[in-house]
Scaffold this motif. Structure first.
Motif, PDB file in Angstrom:
ATOM      1  N   VAL A 178      -5.167 -20.883 -28.660  1.00 14.37           N
ATOM      2  CA  VAL A 178      -6.597 -20.697 -28.437  1.00 14.37           C
ATOM      3  C   VAL A 178      -7.370 -21.171 -29.663  1.00 14.37           C
ATOM      4  N   LEU A 179      -8.443 -21.922 -29.397  1.00 15.64           N
ATOM      5  CA  LEU A 179      -9.365 -22.353 -30.443  1.00 15.64           C
ATOM      6  C   LEU A 179     -10.731 -21.771 -30.111  1.00 15.64           C
ATOM      7  N   VAL A 180     -11.319 -21.078 -31.074  1.00 19.34           N
ATOM      8  CA  VAL A 180     -12.696 -20.620 -30.955  1.00 19.34           C
ATOM      9  C   VAL A 180     -13.491 -21.509 -31.898  1.00 19.34           C
ATOM     10  N   ASP A 181     -14.350 -22.356 -31.318  1.00 16.92           N
ATOM     11  CA  ASP A 181     -15.019 -23.356 -32.152  1.00 16.92           C
ATOM     12  C   ASP A 181     -16.517 -23.118 -32.246  1.00 16.92           C
ATOM     13  N   GLY A 182     -17.097 -23.756 -33.262  1.00 17.74           N
ATOM     14  CA  GLY A 182     -18.531 -23.701 -33.490  1.00 17.74           C
ATOM     15  C   GLY A 182     -18.895 -22.729 -34.599  1.00 17.74           C
ATOM     16  N   LYS A 183     -19.875 -23.131 -35.384  1.00 18.53           N
ATOM     17  CA  LYS A 183     -20.341 -22.276 -36.479  1.00 18.53           C
ATOM     18  C   LYS A 183     -21.056 -21.058 -35.917  1.00 18.53           C
ATOM     19  N   PHE A 184     -20.907 -19.942 -36.622  1.00 23.38           N
ATOM     20  CA  PHE A 184     -21.680 -18.759 -36.274  1.00 23.38           C
ATOM     21  C   PHE A 184     -23.146 -19.045 -36.557  1.00 23.38           C
ATOM     22  N   VAL A 185     -24.007 -18.779 -35.574  1.00 20.23           N
ATOM     23  CA  VAL A 185     -25.444 -18.984 -35.721  1.00 20.23           C
ATOM     24  C   VAL A 185     -26.133 -17.625 -35.563  1.00 20.23           C
ATOM     25  N   GLN A 186     -26.746 -17.171 -36.634  1.00 23.13           N
ATOM     26  CA  GLN A 186     -27.365 -15.843 -36.651  1.00 23.13           C
ATOM     27  C   GLN A 186     -28.355 -15.666 -35.498  1.00 23.13           C
ATOM     28  N   ASP A 187     -29.172 -16.670 -35.216  1.00 22.39           N
ATOM     29  CA  ASP A 187     -30.171 -16.561 -34.147  1.00 22.39           C
ATOM     30  C   ASP A 187     -29.538 -16.429 -32.764  1.00 22.39           C
ATOM     31  N   LEU A 188     -28.264 -16.796 -32.643  1.00 18.26           N
ATOM     32  CA  LEU A 188     -27.556 -16.708 -31.363  1.00 18.26           C
ATOM     33  C   LEU A 188     -26.540 -15.567 -31.350  1.00 18.26           C
ATOM     34  N   LYS A 189     -26.624 -14.690 -32.354  1.00 19.52           N
ATOM     35  CA  LYS A 189     -25.696 -13.558 -32.460  1.00 19.52           C
ATOM     36  C   LYS A 189     -25.786 -12.700 -31.197  1.00 19.52           C
ATOM     37  N   ASP A 190     -24.609 -12.334 -30.698  1.00 24.40           N
ATOM     38  CA  ASP A 190     -24.551 -11.524 -29.489  1.00 24.40           C
ATOM     39  C   ASP A 190     -23.339 -10.597 -29.569  1.00 24.40           C
ATOM     40  N   PRO A 191     -23.553  -9.321 -29.913  1.00 26.73           N
ATOM     41  CA  PRO A 191     -22.442  -8.382 -30.048  1.00 26.73           C
ATOM     42  C   PRO A 191     -21.662  -8.137 -28.760  1.00 26.73           C
ATOM     43  N   SER A 192     -22.213  -8.525 -27.620  1.00 24.64           N
ATOM     44  CA  SER A 192     -21.510  -8.308 -26.355  1.00 24.64           C
ATOM     45  C   SER A 192     -20.451  -9.380 -26.082  1.00 24.64           C
ATOM     46  N   LEU A 193     -20.446 -10.440 -26.855  1.00 26.00           N
ATOM     47  CA  LEU A 193     -19.465 -11.508 -26.663  1.00 26.00           C
ATOM     48  C   LEU A 193     -18.089 -11.062 -27.126  1.00 26.00           C
ATOM     49  N   ILE A 194     -17.081 -11.496 -26.415  1.00 28.81           N
ATOM     50  CA  ILE A 194     -15.711 -11.161 -26.779  1.00 28.81           C
ATOM     51  C   ILE A 194     -15.109 -12.327 -27.562  1.00 28.81           C
ATOM     52  N   TRP A 195     -14.487 -12.023 -28.712  1.00 34.42           N
ATOM     53  CA  TRP A 195     -13.766 -12.974 -29.559  1.00 34.42           C
ATOM     54  C   TRP A 195     -14.658 -13.987 -30.274  1.00 34.42           C
ATOM     55  N   ARG A 196     -15.968 -13.856 -30.172  1.00 32.07           N
ATOM     56  CA  ARG A 196     -16.879 -14.763 -30.871  1.00 32.07           C
ATOM     57  C   ARG A 196     -18.156 -14.015 -31.196  1.00 32.07           C
ATOM     58  N   GLY A 197     -18.892 -14.533 -32.154  1.00 35.58           N
ATOM     59  CA  GLY A 197     -20.068 -13.810 -32.622  1.00 35.58           C
ATOM     60  C   GLY A 197     -21.395 -14.347 -32.154  1.00 35.58           C
ATOM     61  N   SER A 198     -21.460 -15.627 -31.816  1.00 33.15           N
ATOM     62  CA  SER A 198     -22.732 -16.197 -31.378  1.00 33.15           C
ATOM     63  C   SER A 198     -22.526 -17.058 -30.133  1.00 33.15           C
ATOM     64  N   GLY A 199     -23.592 -17.166 -29.353  1.00 35.11           N
ATOM     65  CA  GLY A 199     -23.523 -17.803 -28.037  1.00 35.11           C
ATOM     66  C   GLY A 199     -23.141 -19.267 -28.030  1.00 35.11           C
ATOM     67  N   ASN A 200     -23.255 -19.945 -29.145  1.00 34.44           N
ATOM     68  CA  ASN A 200     -22.883 -21.361 -29.203  1.00 34.44           C
ATOM     69  C   ASN A 200     -21.377 -21.570 -29.347  1.00 34.44           C
ATOM     70  N   GLN A 201     -20.657 -20.537 -29.731  1.00 32.71           N
ATOM     71  CA  GLN A 201     -19.217 -20.674 -29.951  1.00 32.71           C
ATOM     72  C   GLN A 201     -18.487 -20.684 -28.610  1.00 32.71           C
ATOM     73  N   VAL A 202     -17.444 -21.499 -28.532  1.00 36.55           N
ATOM     74  CA  VAL A 202     -16.709 -21.694 -27.287  1.00 36.55           C
ATOM     75  C   VAL A 202     -15.239 -21.331 -27.487  1.00 36.55           C
ATOM     76  N   ILE A 203     -14.683 -20.639 -26.499  1.00 34.15           N
ATOM     77  CA  ILE A 203     -13.262 -20.290 -26.520  1.00 34.15           C
ATOM     78  C   ILE A 203     -12.514 -21.324 -25.671  1.00 34.15           C
ATOM     79  N   HIS A 204     -11.574 -22.018 -26.301  1.00 33.41           N
ATOM     80  CA  HIS A 204     -10.765 -23.021 -25.601  1.00 33.41           C
ATOM     81  C   HIS A 204      -9.344 -22.493 -25.473  1.00 33.41           C
ATOM     82  N   HIS A 205      -8.906 -22.231 -24.246  1.00 35.12           N
ATOM     83  CA  HIS A 205      -7.519 -21.819 -23.995  1.00 35.12           C
ATOM     84  C   HIS A 205      -6.707 -23.098 -23.833  1.00 35.12           C
ATOM     85  N   LEU A 206      -5.812 -23.351 -24.767  1.00 41.10           N
ATOM     86  CA  LEU A 206      -5.124 -24.631 -24.846  1.00 41.10           C
ATOM     87  C   LEU A 206      -3.705 -24.611 -24.299  1.00 41.10           C
ATOM     88  N   ARG A 207      -3.054 -23.491 -24.286  1.00 44.21           N
ATOM     89  CA  ARG A 207      -1.665 -23.382 -23.822  1.00 44.21           C
ATOM     90  C   ARG A 207      -1.533 -22.286 -22.809  1.00 44.21           C
TER      91      ARG A 207
END
Length: 104
Positions: free
Chosen positions: A75-104
């Motif tokens: 699994v790759l979680v990509d993208g810089k954390f962006v304070q303005d997009l912070k979302d505590p309800s997200l699982i495994w990532r901190g901001s809405g721009n970050q993407v979880i890629h399941h690779l295997r």
């Protein structure tokens, strides 16, 4: 240090899931050699352990060297954390721009 990580991953009392690599950006060019070596060892010596990597780079921005690491992880979680997009309800990532890629 690497030997201890491998030993801990193989000790079911310590690690049942796998290895998480984050902070200080594991895919930063200065970290790549050591991270690639570690990920290869985990793949070879630690049966069925997941490897997750968090990086500020996006999947589209990865160099060939960085992609070598990504080719070995689950699994790759990509993208810089962006304070303005912070979302505590997200699982495994901190901001809405970050993407979880399941690779295997």
């Amino acid at each position: 240090m690497e030997d201890q990580i491998i030993a801990d991953l193989n000790d079911i009392r310590i690690s049942r899931q796998g290895l998480s690599l984050s902070g200080g950006d594991p895919l930063h060019p200065q970290n790549l050699s050591a991270i690639l070596q570690l990920v290869k060892r985990v793949r070879h010596e630690c049966d069925n352990k997941d490897i997750w990597v968090w990086t500020g780079y996006t999947l589209a921005e990865l160099t060939d060297e960085q992609q070598q690491v990504v080719d070995l992880i689950n699994v790759l979680v990509d993208g810089k954390f962006v304070q303005d997009l912070k979302d505590p309800s997200l699982i495994w990532r901190g901001s809405g721009n970050q993407v979880i890629h399941h690779l295997r």
